[in-house]
Motif scaffolding. Structure first.
Motif, short mmCIF file in Angstrom:
data_model
loop_
_atom_site.label_atom_id
_atom_site.label_comp_id
_atom_site.label_asym_id
_atom_site.label_seq_id
_atom_site.Cartn_x
_atom_site.Cartn_y
_atom_site.Cartn_z
N UNK A 1 -41.22 -16.47 -18.63
CA UNK A 1 -40.86 -17.67 -17.88
C UNK A 1 -39.36 -17.89 -17.83
N UNK A 2 -38.61 -16.87 -18.14
CA UNK A 2 -37.16 -16.96 -18.16
C UNK A 2 -36.69 -18.02 -19.15
N UNK A 3 -37.29 -17.98 -20.35
CA UNK A 3 -36.91 -18.94 -21.38
C UNK A 3 -36.36 -18.19 -22.59
N UNK A 4 -35.35 -18.73 -23.20
CA UNK A 4 -34.78 -18.14 -24.42
C UNK A 4 -34.90 -19.14 -25.56
N UNK A 5 -34.47 -18.72 -26.74
CA UNK A 5 -34.62 -19.58 -27.90
C UNK A 5 -33.31 -20.18 -28.36
#
Lengths: 173, 158, 358
Positions: free
Chosen positions: B63-67
């Motif tokens: 989902x094109x999410x990073x941490x």
């Protein structure tokens, strides 16, 4: 003129030429190297006369031993790489005179000596014969005693070296 | 006594030399042990050791999410200023301001692959990748932005 | 059957029938010279290649593998590179001696080739005092190193030359003493006589423990004399860049390099001749069938096989052991090798007098 004669003159030229260069050069290290070539030429002369054993001993003692020692002492000398000062005229004159006198002495001896025209019976130059001749104590006129005396001298020199080189500890009181 | 010790010393020295020679003879006769990599030839099958560190990357999910929370711990941990975190403030649905990253700028040309940033990161947002063919014609290409465009922070990462 | 000695005698016959005696000598000298030089070139190529492969396999590497099949032409390519490189002479160098030194090194190695027995009845110069000749000539090789070190006018070169000189002068003693052990047993300095005395078994089998000790001492001492690792202080890369040949480049460097490898070949050939029977085939007691098969292998093959075995041994040393420090080096010689070989030569003499050997 046979090939052997040509070889003789070439060796003689090597000995004399490099000997002359050795005394005239002003670089100490080069003088040692020229001396080396002169000594090698002498070994070549012994080979030419087919005295192989003496030639090999000449190389071992003079080339491999003494010249290496000379070179080592040159290496350990300060400013050995610089040109030696030009010799004074009087000194060169006396040196030339001295060498001329020595040359004359040798030449008088050689010219006055009558060489036997017939060569003595050739001895088989194998190791056993050489060993018996040199170290035999019986009738052959061996050189065992001088050999031992010289070895004692060398031993004394070695002990002396060790004494000088020993690390002397300060005496505690 | 001195003589016995002397002989013992010589024998043990010979023994230790033989042990060393046995080892090298083993390698000499066992060509399977050879560790040379024929690199450009075996590029397709090349396997690097786990500990090899080539470059810092920031993994993103589908989902094109990073941490990354934008805490700048990595920037502080870096010994030679390789990482620069540019933060911004997002507005949460509750109307609160929240700190987030705009860009995480990474200078590969300064990086020594020391891994300190990865240790420092509290939320495991960055890791070391195993790429190593980094050469480019322009030095500016070595300055990278690690977060993808329009990426967001993953839910539940504080 | 064709053998090297037969070919040599055929050539000699043909020359004597066609030319006068003087010209025969001249032609034979030219042929021998060309053969020695080509042997030099071939040995250089083979030994460098062998060294690189052996070192690679010992260090779990592949070694050269690009030029030719399995990289076998790498040393040929290196030779071409060295040939076309510029031979520099530094400004502050003693130009004459700097340029003479590599040639002296190579001439000394060439002279050492003369008394070796390459095959049955095949020697360049069957000299009566072969062993003494070899130890005499090999003592000249130190001069070329000292000359190169001094003439380069470089502190690394000078230090390398000094170390090398100290090393060669001191290890010559124990090498000579271990050779003496064989001379005592054989009673001859001639290489062919020494080989013939091993017809009923090589000295390493006939001579019991003392010859084994002599063999080990010989191997250590010649490794040191050829300036190879673990005794390569003269050119210790990490300390002295390249020791006495730091300033050399191109073909002059190649000559030093070649001389080093040829010297390795020569000392191994001498070791093979003295301890492993030279061209003598391997025989076991009264197994006539086995002995007969062994006789079919040409004598030159035996000689080169043994020599290359010893060369492999020396390469194996080189890539297994770390370099010694200068004090360890001199301790090893003066406290261990020299006393051991002196006691050993007494043992060998006693053995020779009491006829304890087979």
């Amino acid at each position: 003129m046979s090939g052997s004669t040509i070889l003789f003159y070439m060796l003689a030229g090597l000995i004399l030429g490099s000997g002359l260069l050795s005394v005239t050069t002003r670089q100490l290290f080069r003088a040692a190297i020229y001396l080396l070539f002169s000594l090698i030429g002498m070994a070549g002369m012994y080979f030419w006369m087919e005295y192989d054993f003496i030639a090999a001993v000449q190389i071992v003692v003079y080339v491999g031993g003494i010249t290496v020692l000379i070179i080592f002492s040159i290496f350990l000398t300060q400013q050995a790489g610089e040109l030696l000062p030009q010799a004074k005229f009087s000194r060169s004159l006396f040196s030339a005179l001295a060498s001329f006198c020595a040359f004359a002495l040798v030449m008088i001896q050689i010219l006055g000596h009558t060489f036997p025209t017939k060569t003595a019976t050739t001895v088989d130059p194998n190791v056993k014969n050489i060993g018996y001749q040199m170290l035999g104590v019986n009738s052959g006129g061996g050189y065992a005693l001088p050999f031992e005396v010289v070895s004692m001298l060398l031993l004394a020199a070695l002990v002396g070296c060790i004494i000088i080189a020993l690390n002397q500890k300060p005496i505690k009181k | 006594m001195y003589l016995v010790n002397y002989i013992k010393e010589v024998l043990s020295a010979l023994r230790s030399l033989l042990i060393g020679m046995r080892r090298t003879l083993f390698y000499f006769t066992h060509h399977k042990e050879i560790i040379t990599e024929q690199y450009p030839d075996n590029r397709a099958t090349l396997k690097l050791a786990d500990r090899f560190k080539g470059e810092v990357v920031m993994p993103h999910n589908e989902n094109n999410e990073h941490r990354c929370t934008g805490c700048t711990a990595c920037e502080l941990a870096c010994p030679n200023g390789t990482i620069k975190v540019i933060t911004k403030f997002d507005i949460t649905p509750e109307g609160k301001k929240k700190k987030a990253i705009d860009k995480l700028v990474y200078h590969l040309e300064l990086c020594t692959m020391c891994n300190l940033c990865v240790y420092a990161c509290p939320s495991d947002a960055i890791k070391m990748a195993q790429t190593f063919e980094h050469s480019v014609f322009d030095r500016n290409q070595l300055t990278k932005v690690l977060n993808f465009p329009d990426s967001k922070i993953m839910d539940g990462v504080e | 059957m064709w053998s090297i000695s037969k070919i040599a005698s055929l050539v000699h016959e043909w020359l004597s029938n066609t030319f006068s005696a003087t010209w025969v000598t001249v032609f034979e000298m030219v042929i021998a010279g060309v053969l020695v030089i080509s042997l030099f070139a071939v040995l250089g190529l083979i030994l460098v290649m062998m060294e690189r492969k052996v070192s690679a396999w010992i260090q779990i590497r592949l070694g050269p593998n690009r030029v030719g099949p399995k990289g076998m032409f790498q040393s040929a390519a290196d030779t071409v590179k060295l040939l076309v490189k510029e031979g520099m002479t530094p400004n502050g160098a003693d130009k004459l001696l700097f340029n003479v030194a590599p040639f002296l090194a190579i001439v000394v190695s060439m002279l050492l080739m003369a008394p070796l027995a390459f095959a049955k009845d095949f020697t360049l110069w069957d000299i009566n005092i072969g062993v003494l000749y070899v130890s005499a000539i090999s003592s000249v090789s130190v001069i070329s190193i000292l000359m190169a070190g001094w003439a380069s006018n470089n502190k690394y070169s000078l230090m390398g030359a000094m170390r090398s000189g100290a090393q060669i002068v001191s290890y010559e003693l124990s090498a000579g003493l271990s050779i003496m052990a064989i001379v005592v047993l054989t009673g001859s300095l001639n290489f062919n006589d020494i080989i013939l005395s091993q017809a009923d078994g090589w000295w390493i089998f006939k001579g019991h423990l003392p010859i084994w000790i002599a063999f080990i001492v010989f191997l250590i001492a010649v490794t040191a004399e050829t300036n190879r690792a673990p005794f390569d202080l003269a050119e210790a890369e990490s300390e002295l860049t390249a020791g006495f040949h730091t300033e050399y480049s191109g073909m002059k460097f190649a000559l030093f390099f070649l001389a080093e490898y040829v010297n390795v070949f020569i000392v191994c050939a001498i070791g093979a001749t003295l301890f492993l029977g030279g061209w003598m085939p391997f025989h076991i007691g009264h197994w006539d069938g086995f002995n007969h098969i062994m006789d079919f292998i040409p004598s030159s093959l035996w000689f080169f096989g043994k020599t290359f075995f010893l060369i492999f041994l020396i390469m194996w040393f080189r890539w297994s052991f770390p370099r010694l420090r200068i004090d360890q080096l001199l301790n090893l010689e003066w406290k261990y090798l020299l006393p051991i070989s002196m006691v050993n030569i007494l043992l060998v003499t006693a053995m020779a007098i009491l006829k304890w050997h087979f």
